[in-house]
Design a protein around this motif. Sequence first.
Motif, PDB file in Angstrom:
ATOM      1  N   ARG A 123      68.952 -27.473  39.922  1.00  0.00           N
ATOM      2  CA  ARG A 123      69.724 -26.322  39.432  1.00  0.00           C
ATOM      3  C   ARG A 123      70.818 -26.779  38.478  1.00  0.00           C
ATOM      4  N   PHE A 142      72.131 -19.983  28.262  1.00  0.00           N
ATOM      5  CA  PHE A 142      71.249 -19.218  29.138  1.00  0.00           C
ATOM      6  C   PHE A 142      69.838 -19.156  28.539  1.00  0.00           C
ATOM      7  N   SER A 151      66.387 -23.277  36.945  1.00  0.00           N
ATOM      8  CA  SER A 151      67.227 -22.368  37.718  1.00  0.00           C
ATOM      9  C   SER A 151      68.691 -22.647  37.418  1.00  0.00           C
ATOM     10  N   TYR A 152      69.480 -21.576  37.279  1.00  0.00           N
ATOM     11  CA  TYR A 152      70.904 -21.786  37.029  1.00  0.00           C
ATOM     12  C   TYR A 152      71.730 -20.721  37.741  1.00  0.00           C
ATOM     13  N   GLN A 153      72.969 -21.086  38.044  1.00  0.00           N
ATOM     14  CA  GLN A 153      73.885 -20.186  38.730  1.00  0.00           C
ATOM     15  C   GLN A 153      75.261 -20.304  38.089  1.00  0.00           C
ATOM     16  N   ILE A 154      76.007 -19.213  38.102  1.00  0.00           N
ATOM     17  CA  ILE A 154      77.321 -19.189  37.471  1.00  0.00           C
ATOM     18  C   ILE A 154      78.422 -19.534  38.472  1.00  0.00           C
ATOM     19  N   LEU A 178      74.059 -10.962  34.235  1.00  0.00           N
ATOM     20  CA  LEU A 178      73.010 -11.863  34.703  1.00  0.00           C
ATOM     21  C   LEU A 178      71.808 -11.113  35.268  1.00  0.00           C
ATOM     22  N   ARG A 181      68.830 -11.272  33.258  1.00  0.00           N
ATOM     23  CA  ARG A 181      68.232 -12.586  33.021  1.00  0.00           C
ATOM     24  C   ARG A 181      67.521 -13.058  34.283  1.00  0.00           C
ATOM     25  N   ALA A 184      68.387 -16.465  36.135  1.00  0.00           N
ATOM     26  CA  ALA A 184      69.683 -16.684  36.778  1.00  0.00           C
ATOM     27  C   ALA A 184      69.574 -16.510  38.289  1.00  0.00           C
TER      28      ALA A 184
END
Length: 218
Positions: A123, A142, A151-154, A178, A181, A184
């Motif tokens: 991630r 993004f 995979s990404y998280q804020i 998000l 998207r 996210a």
Amino acid sequence: MTDQYTRHEIETGRKLFSANWDFVAAASSDVSLPPMRGVEIAFAGRSNVGKSSLVNALTNRKALARTSRTPGRTQELIFFNGGSELNIVDMPGYGYAAAAKTKVTAWTATIGAYLRGRANLARVYVLVDARHGLKAADDAIFEELGQAAVSYQIILTKADAIKPSELADRIVEVEAALAKRPGAFPGVLTTSAHEASGLEELRAAIARLLNERRAKAL
């Protein structure tokens, strides 16, 4: 947010980051990336968003990651390890217009190669300054993450710098953006390296991620 995680996850996260974390490698190009080992998580964000400060606070090390008041100082992918399967990567800051175009081009190419070719990357945590919210430069990363299927998280940083009500509004604002998207990961984490708030939750979230990664490998 602590109640979102089990006591086991919180304790596992604490132990994971109580180890002696050290610098492993620095990569300025795709050919200088270290061999893949274990599981990697990466921290990305605009220049001066507080990536290095968060890495230091997370690992309980005052100077593990180099911090600077000068935006754009981190010009390489910096790898850290704490003696376990988990590896942390501090990515170059983006969105700093004063950086030379040749450097920006080189950073972009290296980051793209890293994101597309790192099978052990679990991630990417994209850091966003809670005071300012999402910017156009964030949209670009993004898109890059989406194209790389990562995979990404804020994580909203510097949460202590705004009022609780403003922070709550910022979280709603970011979550709404998000929702459009699919790449996210749901949920926004909040931290303050200065006050050490949100670190327990972030450690627990990473511990949960590692456990999920192991389960998929079975």
